[in-house]
Motif scaffolding. Sequence first.
Motif, PDB file in Angstrom:
ATOM      1  N   ASP A 190      -3.315  -6.841 -10.292  1.00  0.00           N
ATOM      2  CA  ASP A 190      -4.260  -6.603  -9.206  1.00  0.00           C
ATOM      3  C   ASP A 190      -5.217  -5.473  -9.584  1.00  0.00           C
ATOM      4  O   ASP A 190      -4.842  -4.304  -9.629  1.00  0.00           O
ATOM      5  CB  ASP A 190      -3.461  -6.249  -7.944  1.00  0.00           C
ATOM      6  N   MET A 191      -6.455  -5.840  -9.901  1.00  0.00           N
ATOM      7  CA  MET A 191      -7.446  -4.857 -10.337  1.00  0.00           C
ATOM      8  C   MET A 191      -7.741  -3.821  -9.256  1.00  0.00           C
ATOM      9  O   MET A 191      -8.103  -2.682  -9.564  1.00  0.00           O
ATOM     10  CB  MET A 191      -8.740  -5.563 -10.746  1.00  0.00           C
ATOM     11  N   SER A 192      -7.576  -4.217  -7.975  1.00  0.00           N
ATOM     12  CA  SER A 192      -7.908  -3.258  -6.916  1.00  0.00           C
ATOM     13  C   SER A 192      -6.906  -2.109  -6.921  1.00  0.00           C
ATOM     14  O   SER A 192      -7.251  -0.962  -6.637  1.00  0.00           O
ATOM     15  CB  SER A 192      -7.951  -3.951  -5.559  1.00  0.00           C
ATOM     16  N   VAL A 193      -5.648  -2.394  -7.273  1.00  0.00           N
ATOM     17  CA  VAL A 193      -4.644  -1.340  -7.388  1.00  0.00           C
ATOM     18  C   VAL A 193      -5.039  -0.382  -8.508  1.00  0.00           C
ATOM     19  O   VAL A 193      -4.950   0.846  -8.366  1.00  0.00           O
ATOM     20  CB  VAL A 193      -3.249  -1.949  -7.657  1.00  0.00           C
ATOM     21  N   ILE A 225     -12.171  -8.199 -12.563  1.00  0.00           N
ATOM     22  CA  ILE A 225     -12.795  -7.339 -11.552  1.00  0.00           C
ATOM     23  C   ILE A 225     -13.467  -8.203 -10.493  1.00  0.00           C
ATOM     24  O   ILE A 225     -13.417  -7.904  -9.302  1.00  0.00           O
ATOM     25  CB  ILE A 225     -13.797  -6.377 -12.209  1.00  0.00           C
ATOM     26  N   GLY A 226     -14.021  -9.327 -10.929  1.00  0.00           N
ATOM     27  CA  GLY A 226     -14.648 -10.252  -9.991  1.00  0.00           C
ATOM     28  C   GLY A 226     -13.675 -10.853  -8.997  1.00  0.00           C
ATOM     29  O   GLY A 226     -14.057 -11.382  -7.962  1.00  0.00           O
ATOM     30  N   CYS A 227     -12.376 -10.785  -9.331  1.00  0.00           N
ATOM     31  CA  CYS A 227     -11.362 -11.356  -8.445  1.00  0.00           C
ATOM     32  C   CYS A 227     -11.041 -10.450  -7.265  1.00  0.00           C
ATOM     33  O   CYS A 227     -10.372 -10.862  -6.326  1.00  0.00           O
ATOM     34  CB  CYS A 227     -10.056 -11.616  -9.204  1.00  0.00           C
ATOM     35  N   ILE A 228     -11.472  -9.185  -7.326  1.00  0.00           N
ATOM     36  CA  ILE A 228     -11.169  -8.271  -6.222  1.00  0.00           C
ATOM     37  C   ILE A 228     -12.021  -8.666  -5.022  1.00  0.00           C
ATOM     38  O   ILE A 228     -13.228  -8.774  -5.131  1.00  0.00           O
ATOM     39  CB  ILE A 228     -11.494  -6.809  -6.595  1.00  0.00           C
ATOM     40  N   PRO A 229     -11.377  -8.906  -3.883  1.00  0.00           N
ATOM     41  CA  PRO A 229     -12.174  -9.255  -2.702  1.00  0.00           C
ATOM     42  C   PRO A 229     -13.024  -8.051  -2.277  1.00  0.00           C
ATOM     43  O   PRO A 229     -12.510  -6.935  -2.168  1.00  0.00           O
ATOM     44  CB  PRO A 229     -11.138  -9.607  -1.647  1.00  0.00           C
ATOM     45  N   GLN A 230     -14.307  -8.253  -2.107  1.00  0.00           N
ATOM     46  CA  GLN A 230     -15.194  -7.160  -1.689  1.00  0.00           C
ATOM     47  C   GLN A 230     -15.404  -7.230  -0.192  1.00  0.00           C
ATOM     48  O   GLN A 230     -15.333  -8.281   0.412  1.00  0.00           O
ATOM     49  CB  GLN A 230     -16.555  -7.292  -2.385  1.00  0.00           C
ATOM     50  N   GLU A 231     -15.693  -6.082   0.380  1.00  0.00           N
ATOM     51  CA  GLU A 231     -15.995  -6.059   1.804  1.00  0.00           C
ATOM     52  C   GLU A 231     -17.284  -6.842   2.046  1.00  0.00           C
ATOM     53  O   GLU A 231     -18.221  -6.772   1.254  1.00  0.00           O
ATOM     54  CB  GLU A 231     -16.181  -4.622   2.272  1.00  0.00           C
ATOM     55  N   GLY A 232     -17.333  -7.585   3.131  1.00  0.00           N
ATOM     56  CA  GLY A 232     -18.536  -8.341   3.457  1.00  0.00           C
ATOM     57  C   GLY A 232     -18.593  -9.678   2.734  1.00  0.00           C
ATOM     58  O   GLY A 232     -19.462 -10.500   2.997  1.00  0.00           O
ATOM     59  N   ALA A 251       0.834  -1.202   0.000  1.00  0.00           N
ATOM     60  CA  ALA A 251       0.000   0.000   0.000  1.00  0.00           C
ATOM     61  C   ALA A 251       0.869   1.253   0.000  1.00  0.00           C
ATOM     62  O   ALA A 251       0.606   2.205  -0.742  1.00  0.00           O
ATOM     63  CB  ALA A 251      -0.915  -0.018   1.219  1.00  0.00           C
ATOM     64  N   GLN A 252       1.967   1.229   0.804  1.00  0.00           N
ATOM     65  CA  GLN A 252       2.847   2.399   0.859  1.00  0.00           C
ATOM     66  C   GLN A 252       3.468   2.687  -0.495  1.00  0.00           C
ATOM     67  O   GLN A 252       3.508   3.834  -0.939  1.00  0.00           O
ATOM     68  CB  GLN A 252       3.974   2.167   1.866  1.00  0.00           C
TER      69      GLN A 252
END
Lengths: 308, 279, 319
Positions: free
Chosen positions: C211-214, C252-259, C188-189
Amino acid sequence: MLPWLIKRILMLVPVFLAVSVVIFSILHFIPGDPIDNLLKIGSSPEARAEMEARYGLDRSLPVQYGIWLSNVLQGDLGTAIVARRPVADLIAQALPHSLRLGGLALLFSTVVGVTLGVVAALSRDRWSDRAIMGGVLVGSTMPSFWLGLILILVFSVSLGWFPVSGARGWQSLVLPVLTIGLGGTALVARITRVSMIEASGRDFVTLLHAKGLSPLRIQLRHVLRHALIPVVTILALRIGWILGGAVTVEVVFARPGLGTLLIKSLAQHDYPVVQACLLMLAMAVMLGTLMGDILQALMDPRVRAAMT
Amino acid sequence: MIAPLRAFRHPQGGLAGCWLILVIAAALAAPLLTPYAYDVQNLPQAYQPASARHWLGTDEFGRDLLTRLIYGARTSLSVSATAISISVLCGMVLGAAAAWFGGWLDRAVTMVVDLSWSFPEILIALILVAIIGPGTTGVMIAIAVAYIAQFTRLTRAQIMMLKGETFIEAARSLGAGNAHILFRHLLPNALAPVLVSAMLATGDAIILEATLGFFGLGAQPPVPSWGGMMSAGSALVFKAPWVIVFPGLAVAVTVVAINLYGDALITELDIRSRLRREA
Amino acid sequence: MSALLELQSVSVSIGKVALLDGIGLAVERGQILGLVGESGSGKSLTAMAAMGLLSLIGGRVTAGVVRFDGQDMAAMTEVQRRKLRGRRIGFVTQNPMTALDPVQRIGEQVDIVSRLHLGLSRADARARTLHLLTQLRIPEAATVAEAWPHQLSGGMKQRIVIAMALAGDPDLIIADEPTTALDVTVQAQIIQILGNLVRDRGVSLLLITHDMSVVAQVCDRVAVLYAGRVAEEGPVSPIFAAPAHPYTAALIGCIPQEGMAKGSLAGIPGAVPSAMTFPAGCRFHPRCPRASAACCASQPPILPRGEGRVACHHPEVAA
């Protein structure tokens, strides 16, 4: 670094003891009794016993070993049975010749071998690489005594540039150094080339290119530094090898030295001299590995870090 | 097609392989190839340079050099090959045992091997010949012992590497015993690199045998060996250099051929990475 | 004004194997382009092509043009390209652990860039290095500059690599999976540092990642690579809102979602084919839920769609 160095040197002590036991005991398996050479034919058993007592050959083997080792540690290598002189004198006469020859051969193989290896690695798979590696292969497959004889044939007999044998002047060193050195050159060139090629493929080299450094600078300033680490390690391990080459080459060129002394004493079954020669060679090998470790530490900060 | 044959498809490997076959065939068929005997002296004919009658000339006793070279190949090749075979057998047993059982056995074997590895083979062999006495048997044993360290080291490294592989774990979990795993799985897999380096070592052994022969410690006269033929040494360089030149060339060319063929074999078997560190 | 870095239908081969096939993408000035794909899709190769360093791995451009600042890189001499690298294009490698020369001190490795490209003296170069290290929030910069690479942690090394990339004051930074080899917290840093560079210095960034979340976090545009071809390309928000290519959707489906319960990642079945065994037609069809006869038969052309482009026979958004 100093504590490490002391520890490293202390580690040589058991190795030295092991080697000394081996050298001492092996020699006692050699058939042929040197006393026979000394006694006149038909001497009495008493004369024989007296002679054996004089050289300490009548005691049990462990006792003989103990006496021998303690003498050796005090610098007394015994008396040569055939030459009837202190062995230390013979060694002192021979050693400088061998050291000069071995040292120059080592220098020659390192300088020429590294240069050839670098050129071959830089021109990888092109004709200059093929030519160098072909030459290196041929160089490493010639028996060193034969190479010596061929060099004598060409440079002494045909061209008359260098003396055929002996140890007078620098001219007499050229052919022996070349003979030993060419074998070592082949080894060094081969390792240098392989480790240069291997180091060129490392990740950090890609980044050096990405920084915009010139390829030549990358090869010589970075890749070569890495390539030299294994070269130094293997060269240090193979010091004995180069000295082994010196043994045959000294005989071919009829030069005084440890090799000539060793071969002569082996033929004469002169135990004390053979023991001393082997001990000297063993010490050279041990010092070689020590030097290799020290050089490696100087060249690689990671090794230095692991030493503490 | 099996790898030793495929190695012939490489231009250098093929050429080298042909030379080796030629030398071995000549050694086997020696009496059929030459009208001369290797041991009959003919002093008036001594020191003849190459001619139609003596293709490579004659030696100091007037014997045909080519004849002696061909018979010499018998001695040099058989002594070297036998010595290396003994070496490989002993080295494989020692190396496999050290790697498999580990512990003090491994430490002891490793120490002895490391120690003897830093001594030149020629020194070890010289001392051993001095103990056993000169002659083909002495030289054979001396060479065998001098090379044991190399094969112990190599076999040990191969077994150590294979030990961690999954198929060994699998065999073990299926309840296979020590001996079964060692002889049915580990040794066969370690075999290719060991055999190829045995072949390369045979080249080194030919040089070593020649060197011992040069010192007059090898096959005793009048039986010729490539090294023994040169034992007259520098004295002959003035008078009849061909007596020195040709046996040495035979050694050098044969050893180069072994190396080139071995290199092609390594490529074919794809074991270059497993032979690393054997610089 | 043209894009800073532009690849126009670039194809790349190593030996006889064609690995990249008609790649087109552009990094606009002051923007971040995310280049996404699984391993083996040709991301790193694209980076090497953009740096003009393909020859290092035995590769070459077989078709298309790579332009930097409007100039065709293939038309430059090697010396001119070398002056781009380090000076105008900075490079951040995948694995910081192996990226630094282990037998050279940290400081010297950074200094050389500004000495070489900006003509600074040793002292000025060192001052610049220390300044950069401090800016990258490296504590005790002077001590670090005298350290050996093995004495630093992975995250610290990656900052050094970024400092090296910045030392020539470049216009573009190419970062090849800069966080893959690092701990999650450090990841993250590093991403934050790279994001700030663009904002504070006006540097453009080609960020290669899997990593799609990045991408969602920092990128302006995204290009999705599959088996050596661009599957979809366009601005980040519309693509994330409505991915047209099924592969993009799957990534995009591979990004872990909250919950979301752990382990319920919608992984993509199968693996990227190797370059030897690329299937005919659309290269994604063996793994694609929407595959039809057309997908097996012909390669879908890449066509404009909204502000971006997509290469799919069935670009309708899945329900």
